[in-house]
Design a protein around this motif. Structure first.
Motif, PDB file in Angstrom:
ATOM      1  N   ASN A  84     -32.666 -32.132 149.224  1.00 28.40           N
ATOM      2  CA  ASN A  84     -32.818 -29.983 149.583  1.00 28.40           C
ATOM      3  C   ASN A  84     -33.127 -29.548 147.517  1.00 28.40           C
ATOM      4  OD1 ASN A  84     -31.231 -27.789 149.111  1.00 28.40           O
ATOM      5  ND2 ASN A  84     -29.327 -28.379 149.750  1.00 28.40           N
ATOM      6  N   GLU A  85     -34.225 -29.196 147.824  1.00 28.90           N
ATOM      7  CA  GLU A  85     -34.442 -28.981 146.926  1.00 28.90           C
ATOM      8  C   GLU A  85     -34.831 -27.515 146.803  1.00 28.90           C
ATOM      9  OE1 GLU A  85     -37.853 -32.009 146.287  1.00 28.90           O
ATOM     10  OE2 GLU A  85     -38.372 -31.335 147.541  1.00 28.90           O
ATOM     11  N   SER A  86     -33.713 -26.831 146.986  1.00 29.49           N
ATOM     12  CA  SER A  86     -33.906 -24.997 147.293  1.00 29.49           C
ATOM     13  C   SER A  86     -33.047 -24.706 146.043  1.00 29.49           C
ATOM     14  CB  SER A  86     -32.916 -24.349 148.620  1.00 29.49           C
ATOM     15  OG  SER A  86     -32.574 -23.122 148.203  1.00 29.49           O
ATOM     16  N   PRO A  87     -33.962 -23.747 145.767  1.00 29.94           N
ATOM     17  CA  PRO A  87     -33.016 -23.574 144.561  1.00 29.94           C
ATOM     18  C   PRO A  87     -32.030 -22.558 143.993  1.00 29.94           C
ATOM     19  CG  PRO A  87     -34.791 -21.910 145.305  1.00 29.94           C
ATOM     20  CD  PRO A  87     -35.061 -23.325 145.737  1.00 29.94           C
ATOM     21  N   ASN A  88     -31.531 -22.527 145.657  1.00 28.60           N
ATOM     22  CA  ASN A  88     -30.222 -21.772 145.813  1.00 28.60           C
ATOM     23  C   ASN A  88     -28.685 -22.676 146.423  1.00 28.60           C
ATOM     24  OD1 ASN A  88     -31.286 -19.646 145.904  1.00 28.60           O
ATOM     25  ND2 ASN A  88     -32.108 -20.016 148.178  1.00 28.60           N
ATOM     26  N   ASN A  89     -29.340 -24.122 145.740  1.00 25.26           N
ATOM     27  CA  ASN A  89     -28.093 -25.679 145.707  1.00 25.26           C
ATOM     28  C   ASN A  89     -28.500 -25.195 144.706  1.00 25.26           C
ATOM     29  OD1 ASN A  89     -27.309 -27.963 146.697  1.00 25.26           O
ATOM     30  ND2 ASN A  89     -29.352 -28.725 145.429  1.00 25.26           N
ATOM     31  N   THR A  90     -27.003 -25.684 144.607  1.00 23.64           N
ATOM     32  CA  THR A  90     -26.256 -26.135 143.813  1.00 23.64           C
ATOM     33  C   THR A  90     -24.962 -27.690 143.790  1.00 23.64           C
ATOM     34  OG1 THR A  90     -23.500 -25.535 144.632  1.00 23.64           O
ATOM     35  CG2 THR A  90     -25.250 -23.399 143.719  1.00 23.64           C
ATOM     36  N   GLY A  91     -25.614 -28.566 144.764  1.00 17.66           N
ATOM     37  CA  GLY A  91     -24.901 -29.700 144.611  1.00 17.66           C
ATOM     38  C   GLY A  91     -26.049 -29.955 144.911  1.00 17.66           C
ATOM     39  N   LEU A  92     -26.159 -31.926 144.916  1.00 18.50           N
ATOM     40  CA  LEU A  92     -27.181 -32.659 145.070  1.00 18.50           C
ATOM     41  C   LEU A  92     -28.075 -32.542 145.696  1.00 18.50           C
ATOM     42  CD1 LEU A  92     -24.325 -35.740 146.276  1.00 18.50           C
ATOM     43  CD2 LEU A  92     -25.306 -34.808 143.635  1.00 18.50           C
TER      44      LEU A  92
ATOM     45  N   GLU B  92     -36.172 -18.875 150.172  1.00 12.04           N
ATOM     46  CA  GLU B  92     -35.981 -19.596 148.985  1.00 12.04           C
ATOM     47  C   GLU B  92     -36.765 -18.108 147.880  1.00 12.04           C
ATOM     48  OE1 GLU B  92     -37.414 -22.947 148.508  1.00 12.04           O
ATOM     49  OE2 GLU B  92     -36.260 -24.122 149.726  1.00 12.04           O
ATOM     50  N   ARG B  93     -36.902 -17.422 148.774  1.00 15.75           N
ATOM     51  CA  ARG B  93     -37.005 -16.126 147.946  1.00 15.75           C
ATOM     52  C   ARG B  93     -36.107 -15.002 147.137  1.00 15.75           C
ATOM     53  NH1 ARG B  93     -40.172 -12.316 151.774  1.00 15.75           N
ATOM     54  NH2 ARG B  93     -38.229 -12.733 153.115  1.00 15.75           N
ATOM     55  N   PRO B  94     -36.170 -14.946 145.629  1.00 18.24           N
ATOM     56  CA  PRO B  94     -35.340 -14.422 144.549  1.00 18.24           C
ATOM     57  C   PRO B  94     -34.636 -13.471 145.660  1.00 18.24           C
ATOM     58  CG  PRO B  94     -37.813 -14.391 143.495  1.00 18.24           C
ATOM     59  CD  PRO B  94     -37.657 -15.615 144.777  1.00 18.24           C
ATOM     60  N   GLY B  95     -33.975 -13.346 145.164  1.00 20.52           N
ATOM     61  CA  GLY B  95     -32.869 -11.990 146.301  1.00 20.52           C
ATOM     62  C   GLY B  95     -32.874 -11.959 147.739  1.00 20.52           C
ATOM     63  N   ARG B  96     -32.537 -12.929 148.138  1.00 18.49           N
ATOM     64  CA  ARG B  96     -32.659 -13.805 149.549  1.00 18.49           C
ATOM     65  C   ARG B  96     -32.064 -14.831 149.585  1.00 18.49           C
ATOM     66  NH1 ARG B  96     -33.348 -10.500 153.710  1.00 18.49           N
ATOM     67  NH2 ARG B  96     -33.887 -11.982 154.879  1.00 18.49           N
TER      68      ARG B  96
ATOM     69  N   ASP C 184     -42.330 -21.139 153.975  1.00 15.26           N
ATOM     70  CA  ASP C 184     -42.591 -20.610 153.351  1.00 15.26           C
ATOM     71  C   ASP C 184     -42.513 -18.749 153.935  1.00 15.26           C
ATOM     72  OD1 ASP C 184     -43.370 -19.089 150.781  1.00 15.26           O
ATOM     73  OD2 ASP C 184     -44.202 -20.887 150.318  1.00 15.26           O
ATOM     74  N   TYR C 185     -41.255 -18.963 153.295  1.00 19.73           N
ATOM     75  CA  TYR C 185     -40.728 -16.556 153.545  1.00 19.73           C
ATOM     76  C   TYR C 185     -41.645 -15.935 152.548  1.00 19.73           C
ATOM     77  CZ  TYR C 185     -37.477 -17.621 157.351  1.00 19.73           C
ATOM     78  OH  TYR C 185     -36.310 -18.172 158.462  1.00 19.73           O
ATOM     79  N   ALA C 186     -41.932 -16.995 151.984  1.00 21.88           N
ATOM     80  CA  ALA C 186     -43.248 -16.180 150.227  1.00 21.88           C
ATOM     81  C   ALA C 186     -44.573 -16.047 151.396  1.00 21.88           C
ATOM     82  CB  ALA C 186     -43.495 -16.785 149.438  1.00 21.88           C
ATOM     83  N   THR C 187     -45.624 -16.693 151.447  1.00 24.59           N
ATOM     84  CA  THR C 187     -46.586 -17.273 152.044  1.00 24.59           C
ATOM     85  C   THR C 187     -46.974 -17.246 153.450  1.00 24.59           C
ATOM     86  OG1 THR C 187     -46.518 -18.770 152.130  1.00 24.59           O
ATOM     87  CG2 THR C 187     -47.039 -19.312 150.602  1.00 24.59           C
TER      88      THR C 187
END
Length: 890
Positions: free
Chosen positions: A330-338, A191-195, A313-316
Motif C-alpha cells: 500500500n504505497e498510497s500517500p493517504n496510507n497512515t499504516g504499514l 491519490e490526487r491531492p484533495g481526494r 491513475d485518476y490524474a492521467t
C-alpha cells in the motif's frame, strides 16, 4: 421407413395438494432433504421502518433496531410490537442505528450493545452499552465502548453488524466509508491531492484505520475494551490498530461465527466495475468469505478468487498493472499504516451481475451477499422446532436483492463443497438478518422493497420446522377489507389446510379483543379505524398455525364500471368497441377528469395480467415490453415509478430527459454500462448482458411516463384495427382506474374495471379445466386435444356470448365420431350448441383436419362454457381430435 413425427403426451390434470402430503413423522434419514411442507412461516410484524439487526431475548421476545434510530420490541406472549426508544442518530447516506447484540451474560446483567452514527456535527460512529430492563431501555446507563471517526460527505458503506463469539469477544463490521461513486468504473484508489476521501487505500487497506474491517475486542464492565490475543496485528505493532481481525473489506454487511470451529463467515458487498477477471467476467463480485484466522481480504486491490484490479491513475486516466496478491504493498500517500500488507486471501464464494460459471445457483442481477449462521444440531437438543439433521454443520447465506437463502456444505477439511436453495418455495423481500432462537425456530428480518423507506413488506418473520406433526397452514379470505363504518365483513378460513392426512381442523378468530370460532365468521366493526384480525388453526394434535390480516374501516373503495353493448371477450376484424365509464365514491365527489383511461393493443395477450396487476399505467400498453423487462430485472431493487428509493423514480428520470435530444441513446448506454454522478452519489449497476434493443424498450417506457398523453373521453367508440391478419395471440385492453382522496385516516383506495378482448380463435389445449390429453407435435409446431372419449370435456371460464352466432372447430375424424355439446356453467348445464363430428380413421397430425361449424343460441351473457363430447354407444373408444375452436359474430 417413413419418419414419424415425435409426439409427447401429458395428462391434462392438476394434482391435488393432498398428493404432496408426507407421513406424519417425516424422514429421519439425515441424507434426505426435508419436504418443504414441514416449514411454516408466520409474519409477526410488518410495516417496519428500515429494520437492521435483531436480538432474540429470553422468552422469544425480539428486539430490533431501525436505521433512523428506532428500537422496537416484539412481545411473544402478547403478539404486540412496542416502541422502546428512538436514539438520536445521523441517518444520512447509509449511516444510522445499525447494530444491536446482547451480552453473553444478558440474563444476569441485561446489557445490550448498540452501534450507531452519533447525531450532530461530529462525524463519529459509536459502539456503546445500555441496560434493558422491564422492556425499557435505560438511556442513562449508556457506557461508551468504542468510537470510530468517519466521513459524512460521500456515500457509502457503513456495515455495523455485531456478534459475540463463545469466548465473549465482540466482533464489529465496518464499511470502507469512502467515495464509492466517482470511480469511472475502476476501484476507489484516487491519490490526487484533495481526494483523500476517495481512496480506499486510506481505509480498507490501511492497517492503521478501523474502517473496511471486522474488529474483535473484549468489552470491559467499566467501559472501553481489551484486545484479545490472536488478532491480525499484535498489540503495540507500529502503524497498526490491534482491534483489527479482518481487513481489506468493502462492505462486510453481515457475518457470523461458527460456535464449533470458530471460523468467521462474512458477506462483502461488491462494486460495479468495468474491469474484467481472468475468465472474462466483469469483476463486480460480491463475496462470501471464510476466515479461519485473522487476515487481509484484498479490497481494493483484489476481489473474488484473488483476481487483480489494474491500478487506475485518476490524474492521467491510465490503467497500470495491479498488485501481487502474495505480497501487496500500500504505497498510497493517504496510507497512515504499514506499506507491506499481509498476503491477500481469496473468497470462498464470489459472483457478479451475470450468471456465475462457478456458482450457478446464485442467479443474476443486482447483488448484496450476506453470511448468516452455521447450524449445529447438538446446540438445539430437545428444541421443538430444530432443523433436520440434514442441515447439521451447514452455513446459511442469503441475498438482500435476489431474495434467496442458500445452505452451504463443507467437505471434511472445512472447504466449500456445494450449495443448495433453502426454503426455495418462498421469496423473501430483502432479507437483512437471520438468526436461530433457542427453540430452533428461524427469525428473519426483511427490509422490504424500497431503500431508505418504511416499507409495507418490511417484516419480522418466524419460521418453524416440524419433524413430526406439522402445523396447519392458516389462510384468511375476507369479503371486504375496506369500507365505511359500520362495516360488516365475512371471514373464511376455508383455504387453510394441513399436510398430515386425517387431521380435523378447528378455527379460532381474534378481533377487537373478542374470540370467535368456526370456519366462517361474520363481524361488524362499528367505528372507523384499522383493525387486526388473527386466525389460529388447530389440528387436534398440538399443532397450531396462525395468520393475520387487517380490516380498514372508514373509507369505501370507489366503484368504477365500463359499460358496453359490444362483446366483452372477443374482437372481430373490422369491429369497434363502444364504451361508457361510470365512477362513484361514497366519500368523494368524483370528477371524470380524474379517472385514468387507457386503451391499447397488446401483442401477447397473456401479458395483460402484468399491466393489470401492476396498477394500470396509461402509457404501459404501448411500452409493455420495456415495462416487462424492468419488472424482471434487478431495477426494482433501486427504483420505482413514483416512490423514492436509493435511485431516482422513473417519473423523475422521465421529467429530466423526455424532451432532451439524444436522451434515448444516453439512457440506453447508462443501463448497459452503468455509471454515477447524475443523481447524486449512488452508482448504477451495469447490465452488460442486456441487448441494446431491450435497453431501448426500457428507456422508451421510462420516458413515456413523462410524456403528455392523449386523454380518452369517458364515453366513445374505439376502432379495433391494430391487429394484423392471422395474429391470434394479441389482445385489446381498455382500462379505467380512479383513486379516491382517502377518508377517516384510511389511505386512498383504487377502483378499476377493464375489458380485455382476445382473438376469437382459442387453442383447444388452452382450456381452463378438462379431462382430456394433449399431444404436442414438435415437427408441426402444434398441439391439439386428442383421445377424446364419451363424457370427456374441456371448459373455458367467463366467455361472453353477446353477438356470438356460431362456433367453429378445427377437428380431425380420428375415431368413432360423436357430438360436441356446448353447455353453460357446468358439465350438466343447459345446451346452447350441438355439432355432429363424423367417424374417421386419420392419425397423427399431418392430415384430416377441417373446420366444422355449429350454431349458437342467442344468449347474450357471460358464462363458463363446457364443451362436452358425447357418444354413449361406443364405450371407451376415441371419438375425434380438436386443434382449435373459434367464435363468430355472424
Amino acid at each position: 421407413m417413413m419418419n414419424q413425427p415425435l409426439i409427447f403426451f401429458c395428462l391434462g390434470v392438476i394434482l391435488s395438494a393432498s398428493l404432496a402430503s408426507c407421513n406424519r413423522t417425516g424422514s429421519s434419514d439425515p441424507t434426505v432433504k426435508p419436504d418443504s411442507s414441514r416449514y411454516t412461516r408466520t409474519v409477526l410484524a410488518e410495516g417496519l421502518d428500515e429494520p437492521m439487526e435483531m436480538v432474540i431475548l429470553p422468552g422469544n421476545d425480539v428486539l430490533f433496531v431501525e436505521r433512523k434510530g428506532g428500537v422496537r420490541l416484539y412481545k411473544d406472549a402478547t403478539k404486540e410490537l412496542r416502541a422502546v426508544a428512538n436514539l438520536e442518530v445521523f441517518s444520512g447516506i447509509e449511516d444510522g442505528l445499525l447494530g444491536v447484540v446482547a451480552d453473553p451474560d444478558y440474563e444476569k446483567n441485561h446489557w445490550l450493545y448498540f452501534y450507531y452514527a452519533v447525531g450532530g456535527e461530529k462525524a463519529v460512529s459509536r459502539l456503546s452499552r445500555m441496560e434493558f430492563r422491564n422492556d425499557s431501555l435505560l438511556r442513562s446507563t449508556e457506557t461508551v465502548i468504542l468510537e470510530i471517526p468517519t466521513q459524512r460527505i460521500y456515500c457509502c458503506h457503513s456495515a455495523g453488524y455485531l456478534k459475540f463469539d463463545k469466548h465473549g469477544n465482540l466482533y464489529l463490521s465496518t464499511g470502507d466509508n469512502t467515495n464509492a461513486e466517482e470511480t469511472n468504473g475502476y476501484t476507489p484508489v484516487d491519490e490526487r491531492p484533495g481526494r483523500e476521501l476517495s481512496d480506499d487505500q486510506a481505509t480498507a487497506s490501511n492497517t492503521n484505520d478501523l474502517r473496511g474491517k471486522i474488529l474483535r475486542i473484549k468489552p470491559l464492565p467499566e467501559g472501553g475494551y481489551a484486545i484479545p490475543e490472536g488478532n491480525l496485528f499484535p498489540k503495540g505493532t507500529a502503524g497498526t490498530r490491534p482491534e483489527i481481525y479482518v481487513m481489506g473489506a468493502r462492505n462486510p454487511y453481515r457475518f457470523s461465527i461458527d460456535a464449533e470451529t470458530g471460523y468467521l463467515y462474512f458477506g462483502d458487498v461488491g462494486p460495479d466495475t468495468k474491469l474484467k477477471a481472468s475468465d472474462g467476467e466483469l469483476m463486480s463480485f460480491d463475496e462470501i468469505n471464510q476466515v479461519r484466522e485473522p487476515g487481509y481480504y484484498g479490497w481494493p486491490y483484489f476481489l473474488g478468487n484473488n483476481e487483480v484490479f489494474g491500478k487506475y491513475d485518476y490524474a492521467t486516466g491510465e490503467l497500470g498493472p495491479g498488485k501481487d496478491p502474495s505480497k501487496p504493498m500500500n504505497e498510497s500517500p493517504n496510507n497512515t499504516g504499514l506499506k507491506k500488507l499481509p498476503p491477500a486471501r481469496p473468497a470462498m464464494i464470489w459472483y457478479g451481475k451475470n450468471n456465475s460459471t462457478y456458482f450457478p445457483l446464485v442467479g443474476n442481477g443486482g447483488a448484496s451477499a450476506m453470511a448468516g449462521p452455521v447450524y449445529h444440531s447438538k446446540h438445539f437438543k430437545n428444541a421443538p422446532y430444530k432443523l433436520s439433521q440434514y442441515y447439521d454443520g451447514k452455513l446459511f447465506i442469503f441475498e438482500w436483492i435476489r431474495g434467496w437463502i442458500m445452505a452451504v456444505s463443507f467437505d471434511e477439511e472445512g472447504n466449500f463443497k456445494e450449495m443448495e436453495p433453502f426454503l426455495g418455495h418462498w421469496k423473501f423481500d430483502a432479507p437483512v438478518d437471520m438468526q436461530f432462537a433457542s427453540d430452533g425456530a428461524i427469525y428473519l428480518l426483511e427490509y422490504g422493497t424500497n431503500w431508505f423507506s418504511k416499507n409495507t413488506n418490511a417484516r419480522l418473520v418466524r419460521i418453524e420446522y416440524a419433524e413430526g406433526n406439522r402445523k396447519p397452514v392458516a389462510s384468511i379470505v375476507v369479503d371486504k377489507q375496506y369500507g365505511a363504518a359500520p362495516l360488516t365483513v365475512s371471514l373464511s378460513a376455508g383455504g387453510s389446510m394441513d399436510h398430515d392426512d386425517g387431521d380435523e381442523l378447528s378455527f379460532r378468530w381474534r378481533m377487537e379483543d373478542e374470540d370467535n370460532h368456526g370456519e366462517t365468521v361474520s363481524h361488524t366493526f362499528a367505528k372507523p379505524g384499522i383493525y387486526d384480525v388473527e386466525l389460529t388453526v388447530s389440528d387436534g394434535h398440538g399443532g397450531e398455525g396462525t395468520t393475520s390480516t387487517r380490516v380498514y374501516v372508514g373509507n369505501t373503495p370507489p366503484d368504477v364500471h365500463i359499460r358496453t353493448s359490444a362483446n366483452r371477450s372477443f374482437y372481430w376484424d373490422g369491429g369497434t368497441l363502444d364504451y361508457a365509464v361510470e365512477a362513484s365514491d361514497k366519500e368523494d365527489n368524483v370528477s371524470m377528469d380524474d379517472v385514468d383511461l387507457a386503451f391499447g393493443y397488446i401483442p401477447h395477450g397473456k401479458d395483460a395480467a402484468l399491466v393489470l396487476s401492476g396498477g394500470q399505467d396509461p402509457n404501459s400498453l404501448r411500452y409493455l415490453k420495456g415495462q416487462q423487462l424492468i419488472a424482471n430485472l434487478d431495477c426494482k431493487s433501486c427504483h420505482s415509478i413514483d416512490k423514492a428509493s436509493v435511485g431516482p423514480t422513473y417519473q423523475a428520470v422521465a421529467a429530466r430527459y423526455v424532451d432532451k435530444p439524444g436522451a434515448e441513446a444516453l439512457l440506453v448506454n447508462k443501463i448497459i454500462d452503468g455509471g454515477s454522478g447524475n443523481w447524486g452519489e449512488r452508482a448504477m449497476s451495469p447490465h452488460p448482458e442486456l441487448a441494446e434493443g431491450d435497453a431501448r424498450e426500457m428507456v422508451r417506457y421510462i420516458l413515456s411516463l413523462g410524456a403528455g398523453r392523449q386523454k380518452l373521453p369517458p364515453r366513445g367508440v374505439l376502432q379495433l384495427d391494430s391487429h394484423s391478419e392471422g395474429d391470434t395471440d394479441g389482445a385489446y385492453l381498455l382500462s379505467a382506474r380512479y383513486t379516491d382522496q382517502g377518508a377517516n385516516g384510511i389511505q386512498p383506495l383504487n377502483g378499476s374495471d377493464h375489458i380485455l378482448l382476445r382473438n376469437p380463435q382459442i387453442q383447444a389445449e388452452d382450456f381452463d379445466a378438462g379431462n382430456v390429453r394433449i399431444a404436442t407435435v414438435t415437427t408441426a409446431f402444434m398441439s391439439y386435444v386428442y383421445g377424446i372419449q364419451n363424457g370427456s370435456y374441456i371448459s373455458f371460464r367467463n366467455i361472453d356470448l353477446t353477438h356470438v352466432r356460431r362456433v367453429g372447430y378445427r377437428v380431425q375424424a380420428s375415431g368413432a365420431g360423436g357430438t360436441i355439446e356446448v353447455r353453460l356453467d357446468s358439465i350438466a348445464g343447459p345446451v346452447v350448441s350441438r355439432l355432429e363430428i363424423p367417424a374417421g380413421n386419420f392419425s397423427g397430425a399431418e392430415e384430416g383436419w377441417k373446420e366444422m361449424m355449429g350454431l349458437v343460441d342467442d344468449i347474450g351473457d357471460v358464462h363458463d362454457l363446457y364443451f362436452v363430447f358425447v357418444n354413449d354407444e361406443v364405450g371407451d373408444k376415441a371419438l375425434f381430435s380438436i386443434d382449435w375452436l373459434k367464435f363468430y359474430n355472424r
